[in-house]
Scaffold this motif. Structure first.
Motif, PDB file in Angstrom:
ATOM      1  N   ALA A 187       0.822  -1.209   0.000  1.00 43.01           N
ATOM      2  CA  ALA A 187       0.000   0.000   0.000  1.00 43.01           C
ATOM      3  C   ALA A 187       0.859   1.264   0.000  1.00 43.01           C
ATOM      4  O   ALA A 187       0.544   2.233  -0.686  1.00 43.01           O
ATOM      5  CB  ALA A 187      -0.937  -0.006   1.209  1.00 43.01           C
ATOM      6  N   ALA A 188       1.951   1.244   0.752  1.00 42.36           N
ATOM      7  CA  ALA A 188       2.807   2.430   0.855  1.00 42.36           C
ATOM      8  C   ALA A 188       3.681   2.633  -0.383  1.00 42.36           C
ATOM      9  O   ALA A 188       3.825   3.756  -0.871  1.00 42.36           O
ATOM     10  CB  ALA A 188       3.692   2.318   2.100  1.00 42.36           C
ATOM     11  N   GLU A 189       4.255   1.551  -0.906  1.00 42.44           N
ATOM     12  CA  GLU A 189       5.221   1.670  -2.004  1.00 42.44           C
ATOM     13  C   GLU A 189       4.589   1.541  -3.382  1.00 42.44           C
ATOM     14  O   GLU A 189       5.184   1.964  -4.366  1.00 42.44           O
ATOM     15  CB  GLU A 189       6.331   0.629  -1.832  1.00 42.44           C
ATOM     16  CG  GLU A 189       7.145   0.848  -0.583  1.00 42.44           C
ATOM     17  CD  GLU A 189       8.246  -0.178  -0.405  1.00 42.44           C
ATOM     18  OE1 GLU A 189       8.664  -0.809  -1.406  1.00 42.44           O
ATOM     19  OE2 GLU A 189       8.686  -0.352   0.730  1.00 42.44           O
ATOM     20  N   ARG A 190       3.421   0.912  -3.468  1.00 45.03           N
ATOM     21  CA  ARG A 190       2.721   0.732  -4.742  1.00 45.03           C
ATOM     22  C   ARG A 190       3.630   0.163  -5.834  1.00 45.03           C
ATOM     23  O   ARG A 190       3.823   0.768  -6.889  1.00 45.03           O
ATOM     24  CB  ARG A 190       2.104   2.045  -5.204  1.00 45.03           C
ATOM     25  CG  ARG A 190       1.242   2.759  -4.188  1.00 45.03           C
ATOM     26  CD  ARG A 190      -0.111   2.197  -3.986  1.00 45.03           C
ATOM     27  NE  ARG A 190      -0.855   2.299  -5.252  1.00 45.03           N
ATOM     28  CZ  ARG A 190      -1.921   1.580  -5.503  1.00 45.03           C
ATOM     29  NH1 ARG A 190      -2.348   0.732  -4.608  1.00 45.03           N
ATOM     30  NH2 ARG A 190      -2.556   1.685  -6.629  1.00 45.03           N
ATOM     31  N   PRO A 191       4.221  -1.035  -5.598  1.00 48.41           N
ATOM     32  CA  PRO A 191       5.137  -1.596  -6.592  1.00 48.41           C
ATOM     33  C   PRO A 191       4.404  -2.011  -7.869  1.00 48.41           C
ATOM     34  O   PRO A 191       3.221  -2.358  -7.834  1.00 48.41           O
ATOM     35  CB  PRO A 191       5.720  -2.821  -5.884  1.00 48.41           C
ATOM     36  CG  PRO A 191       4.671  -3.225  -4.911  1.00 48.41           C
ATOM     37  CD  PRO A 191       4.034  -1.939  -4.460  1.00 48.41           C
ATOM     38  N   ASP A 192       5.133  -1.941  -8.982  1.00 45.96           N
ATOM     39  CA  ASP A 192       4.598  -2.434 -10.250  1.00 45.96           C
ATOM     40  C   ASP A 192       4.610  -3.958 -10.276  1.00 45.96           C
ATOM     41  O   ASP A 192       3.754  -4.583 -10.899  1.00 45.96           O
ATOM     42  CB  ASP A 192       5.446  -1.920 -11.424  1.00 45.96           C
ATOM     43  CG  ASP A 192       5.425  -0.409 -11.513  1.00 45.96           C
ATOM     44  OD1 ASP A 192       4.319   0.155 -11.616  1.00 45.96           O
ATOM     45  OD2 ASP A 192       6.506   0.201 -11.472  1.00 45.96           O
TER      46      ASP A 192
END
Length: 88
Positions: free
Chosen positions: A74-79
């Motif tokens: 949720a915090a980093e929103r990785p691809d």
């Protein structure tokens, strides 16, 4: 075959753009893919973050690992999120 400047990757359209990747460390770290894969992905210009399931699971259990993993996502929103058994 030409050389692609790593700094230009972020500007490329489609699959050649710079990605944010979250990679789970291995249960048995010796020789595991996160050692060599992380360096290779960073060399290509990608932003790579690591999460260590062993420490969390051994000390606090799988539920805390899942909670921390979801918070990181949720915090980093990785691809891309790379996991492997038994944490997948």
């Amino acid at each position: 075959m030409g050389f692609i400047d790593k700094t230009a990757i972020a500007d490329l359209p489609g699959p050649h753009r710079r990605m944010k990747i979250l990679l789970s460390n291995a249960v048995v770290a010796h020789g595991a893919f996160h050692h060599w894969m992380t360096q290779d992905m960073r060399a290509l210009g990608h932003d790579v973050g690591l999460i260590d399931p062993d420490e969390l699971c051994e000390q606090f259990g799988i539920e805390l690992y899942r909670r921390v993993l979801l918070q990181r996502i949720a915090a980093e929103r990785p691809d891309v999120l790379l996991l492997y058994p038994p944490y997948d």
